[in-house]
Design a protein around this motif. Sequence first.
Motif, PDB file in Angstrom:
ATOM      1  N   MET A   1      20.444-101.264 -12.842  1.00 34.72           N
ATOM      2  CA  MET A   1      20.881-100.504 -14.025  1.00 34.72           C
ATOM      3  C   MET A   1      22.164 -99.708 -13.753  1.00 34.72           C
ATOM      4  O   MET A   1      23.093 -99.707 -14.551  1.00 34.72           O
ATOM      5  CB  MET A   1      19.738 -99.579 -14.461  1.00 34.72           C
ATOM      6  CG  MET A   1      20.144 -98.326 -15.237  1.00 34.72           C
ATOM      7  SD  MET A   1      20.828 -98.697 -16.858  1.00 34.72           S
ATOM      8  CE  MET A   1      22.259 -97.632 -16.907  1.00 34.72           C
ATOM      9  N   LEU A   2      22.256 -99.071 -12.553  1.00 36.06           N
ATOM     10  CA  LEU A   2      23.453 -98.271 -12.258  1.00 36.06           C
ATOM     11  C   LEU A   2      24.713 -99.135 -12.210  1.00 36.06           C
ATOM     12  O   LEU A   2      25.812 -98.652 -12.471  1.00 36.06           O
ATOM     13  CB  LEU A   2      23.283 -97.513 -10.932  1.00 36.06           C
ATOM     14  CG  LEU A   2      22.256 -96.378 -10.934  1.00 36.06           C
ATOM     15  CD1 LEU A   2      22.209 -95.711  -9.563  1.00 36.06           C
ATOM     16  CD2 LEU A   2      22.589 -95.341 -12.007  1.00 36.06           C
ATOM     17  N   THR A  54      23.773 -93.932 -19.087  1.00 37.39           N
ATOM     18  CA  THR A  54      23.271 -94.630 -20.271  1.00 37.39           C
ATOM     19  C   THR A  54      24.233 -95.730 -20.681  1.00 37.39           C
ATOM     20  O   THR A  54      25.439 -95.513 -20.745  1.00 37.39           O
ATOM     21  CB  THR A  54      23.122 -93.643 -21.448  1.00 37.39           C
ATOM     22  OG1 THR A  54      22.313 -92.542 -21.039  1.00 37.39           O
ATOM     23  CG2 THR A  54      22.484 -94.325 -22.657  1.00 37.39           C
ATOM     24  N   VAL A  55      23.691 -96.912 -20.942  1.00 39.98           N
ATOM     25  CA  VAL A  55      24.482 -98.013 -21.489  1.00 39.98           C
ATOM     26  C   VAL A  55      23.909 -98.343 -22.870  1.00 39.98           C
ATOM     27  O   VAL A  55      22.723 -98.637 -22.998  1.00 39.98           O
ATOM     28  CB  VAL A  55      24.420 -99.255 -20.578  1.00 39.98           C
ATOM     29  CG1 VAL A  55      25.141-100.435 -21.222  1.00 39.98           C
ATOM     30  CG2 VAL A  55      25.016 -98.941 -19.219  1.00 39.98           C
ATOM     31  N   LEU A  56      24.756 -98.241 -23.875  1.00 42.25           N
ATOM     32  CA  LEU A  56      24.337 -98.569 -25.241  1.00 42.25           C
ATOM     33  C   LEU A  56      24.540-100.056 -25.473  1.00 42.25           C
ATOM     34  O   LEU A  56      25.653-100.569 -25.373  1.00 42.25           O
ATOM     35  CB  LEU A  56      25.176 -97.771 -26.245  1.00 42.25           C
ATOM     36  CG  LEU A  56      24.932 -98.074 -27.722  1.00 42.25           C
ATOM     37  CD1 LEU A  56      23.529 -97.652 -28.149  1.00 42.25           C
ATOM     38  CD2 LEU A  56      25.968 -97.382 -28.597  1.00 42.25           C
ATOM     39  N   ASP A  57      23.447-100.768 -25.767  1.00 46.50           N
ATOM     40  CA  ASP A  57      23.537-102.218 -25.958  1.00 46.50           C
ATOM     41  C   ASP A  57      23.591-102.628 -27.433  1.00 46.50           C
ATOM     42  O   ASP A  57      24.019-103.732 -27.745  1.00 46.50           O
ATOM     43  CB  ASP A  57      22.338-102.898 -25.283  1.00 46.50           C
ATOM     44  CG  ASP A  57      22.413-102.805 -23.764  1.00 46.50           C
ATOM     45  OD1 ASP A  57      23.509-102.997 -23.213  1.00 46.50           O
ATOM     46  OD2 ASP A  57      21.379-102.512 -23.132  1.00 46.50           O
ATOM     47  N   GLY A  58      23.136-101.761 -28.301  1.00 47.89           N
ATOM     48  CA  GLY A  58      23.181-102.135 -29.720  1.00 47.89           C
ATOM     49  C   GLY A  58      22.338-101.220 -30.571  1.00 47.89           C
ATOM     50  O   GLY A  58      21.703-100.282 -30.075  1.00 47.89           O
ATOM     51  N   ILE A  70      18.009 -97.394 -31.094  1.00 44.09           N
ATOM     52  CA  ILE A  70      19.060 -98.053 -30.335  1.00 44.09           C
ATOM     53  C   ILE A  70      18.464 -98.872 -29.194  1.00 44.09           C
ATOM     54  O   ILE A  70      17.405 -98.565 -28.676  1.00 44.09           O
ATOM     55  CB  ILE A  70      20.102 -97.051 -29.762  1.00 44.09           C
ATOM     56  CG1 ILE A  70      19.441 -95.955 -28.915  1.00 44.09           C
ATOM     57  CG2 ILE A  70      20.923 -96.429 -30.880  1.00 44.09           C
ATOM     58  CD1 ILE A  70      20.436 -95.012 -28.242  1.00 44.09           C
ATOM     59  N   ASN A  71      19.155 -99.957 -28.884  1.00 43.23           N
ATOM     60  CA  ASN A  71      18.892-100.700 -27.654  1.00 43.23           C
ATOM     61  C   ASN A  71      19.749-100.070 -26.566  1.00 43.23           C
ATOM     62  O   ASN A  71      20.972 -99.975 -26.713  1.00 43.23           O
ATOM     63  CB  ASN A  71      19.304-102.176 -27.813  1.00 43.23           C
ATOM     64  CG  ASN A  71      18.336-103.004 -28.632  1.00 43.23           C
ATOM     65  OD1 ASN A  71      18.721-104.001 -29.208  1.00 43.23           O
ATOM     66  ND2 ASN A  71      17.078-102.609 -28.725  1.00 43.23           N
ATOM     67  N   TYR A  72      19.109 -99.658 -25.516  1.00 40.95           N
ATOM     68  CA  TYR A  72      19.879 -99.029 -24.441  1.00 40.95           C
ATOM     69  C   TYR A  72      19.163 -99.171 -23.119  1.00 40.95           C
ATOM     70  O   TYR A  72      17.973 -99.494 -23.066  1.00 40.95           O
ATOM     71  CB  TYR A  72      20.127 -97.543 -24.751  1.00 40.95           C
ATOM     72  CG  TYR A  72      18.892 -96.688 -24.679  1.00 40.95           C
ATOM     73  CD1 TYR A  72      17.986 -96.640 -25.724  1.00 40.95           C
ATOM     74  CD2 TYR A  72      18.620 -95.926 -23.538  1.00 40.95           C
ATOM     75  CE1 TYR A  72      16.843 -95.858 -25.656  1.00 40.95           C
ATOM     76  CE2 TYR A  72      17.484 -95.143 -23.460  1.00 40.95           C
ATOM     77  CZ  TYR A  72      16.604 -95.119 -24.521  1.00 40.95           C
ATOM     78  OH  TYR A  72      15.468 -94.358 -24.442  1.00 40.95           O
ATOM     79  N   ARG A  73      19.926 -98.945 -22.072  1.00 39.92           N
ATOM     80  CA  ARG A  73      19.384 -98.837 -20.726  1.00 39.92           C
ATOM     81  C   ARG A  73      19.810 -97.491 -20.175  1.00 39.92           C
ATOM     82  O   ARG A  73      20.969 -97.100 -20.334  1.00 39.92           O
ATOM     83  CB  ARG A  73      19.948 -99.954 -19.837  1.00 39.92           C
ATOM     84  CG  ARG A  73      19.416-101.329 -20.189  1.00 39.92           C
ATOM     85  CD  ARG A  73      20.259-102.415 -19.516  1.00 39.92           C
ATOM     86  NE  ARG A  73      21.527-102.588 -20.222  1.00 39.92           N
ATOM     87  CZ  ARG A  73      22.560-103.277 -19.747  1.00 39.92           C
ATOM     88  NH1 ARG A  73      22.493-103.825 -18.541  1.00 39.92           N
ATOM     89  NH2 ARG A  73      23.663-103.407 -20.447  1.00 39.92           N
ATOM     90  N   SER A  74      18.898 -96.793 -19.578  1.00 38.68           N
ATOM     91  CA  SER A  74      19.216 -95.451 -19.112  1.00 38.68           C
ATOM     92  C   SER A  74      18.521 -95.187 -17.785  1.00 38.68           C
ATOM     93  O   SER A  74      17.366 -95.555 -17.595  1.00 38.68           O
ATOM     94  CB  SER A  74      18.769 -94.437 -20.168  1.00 38.68           C
ATOM     95  OG  SER A  74      19.176 -93.139 -19.815  1.00 38.68           O
ATOM     96  N   ALA A  75      19.261 -94.571 -16.876  1.00 35.41           N
ATOM     97  CA  ALA A  75      18.678 -94.143 -15.602  1.00 35.41           C
ATOM     98  C   ALA A  75      18.811 -92.636 -15.494  1.00 35.41           C
ATOM     99  O   ALA A  75      19.849 -92.068 -15.844  1.00 35.41           O
ATOM    100  CB  ALA A  75      19.395 -94.810 -14.432  1.00 35.41           C
TER     101      ALA A  75
END
Lengths: 191, 191
Positions: A1-2, A54-58, A70-75
């Motif tokens: 993720m990072l 945080t990465v915003l995917d959609g 939201i679709n996201y990935r977060s660490a």
Amino acid sequence: MLGAGLVAHLGVIVDGHPMVVPTVYGFDDERIFLHGSVASRSLTGTGEVCVTVTVLDGLILARSVFEHGINYRSAMIYGVPARIHDPDDLLYGLRLLTEHVAPGQWDYTRRPSPKELAATTLLAVPLTEASVKISDGPPDDGAGPDAALGRWAGRLPVVATWGTPEADPLLPPGIEAPPHIAGRTGHPITG
Amino acid sequence: MLGAGLVAHLGVIVDGHPMVVPTVYGFDDERIFLHGSVASRSLTGTGEVCVTVTVLDGLILARSVFEHGINYRSAMIYGVPARIHDPDDLLYGLRLLTEHVAPGQWDYTRRPSPKELAATTLLAVPLTEASVKISDGPPDDGAGPDAALGRWAGRLPVVATWGTPEADPLLPPGIEAPPHIAGRTGHPITG
């Protein structure tokens, strides 16, 4: 993720108040390295910090306002940061940070002088207390009563890519962007 | 600046520890509204918070590692959040939030029921104590001794656009994405 993000948000407590500052970062298996170009007071003498990437995917577009999201990935990483003073470790962390953001630049550009190293604040936070959250599904109301509304629902993705390099106005003519920079154009900024 | 971002990072102090959580937001001239889908404990009974919105515009690629950096716009808002209970104000804030992230969806989708409103945690933070930081220049070392290195230097921009809508797998055939969604494809996600 990072590996997918570029900017971290560093949360610290300063004089009893929360403060959140954006900063670039690098990492290995054990530590995340944060650059000290942010306000130095947020980087010295602090106790525990929280580093969030945080990465915003959609967007999740549902049939009801309530189910939007939201679709996201977060660490999220919690830990007590250590300021790095050892020159070898400082170079190691700076290289990871530079190569994470701009792969190839460590070998292409001039490396830090001892004076620059002394002026660099680099923090390392252990990755021992980290959690990752991922939201990647479609809307939740496709099988519920709102499906009868007949509204479109789904995802609207974010497409983040590198653009075309823009030369420094002071750059003399005849110096082209090297492949490790120019070759990124059109590629996703997340990896 | 707040119009250009989509995700805010909310910094709070929980049991003495800093915590930074990503969340969508909306705003008017006086307040920023934050959604309560984040851990509820970070939204209730807190004192001051720091809300930071960051938009990454590109990388500053210099002749030396030391002068590398990022082009970005960032807003930091400090304040004591108020949880909104008044139904009219709740609808007002939710509409701003929804329309900021997905313009047109407030009128297209089903609005919150009283039960959903009661289950919604919406925070408002006054915009009275806010600061904006912008870094948009080229590298700083174009007129210094490192210019003699003959290395390329400049900016590598981030291009973030909306992709093509992806229908919910449960969506019946024949329902097309409406123009306020499909029309965003290819347009910048920042406004």
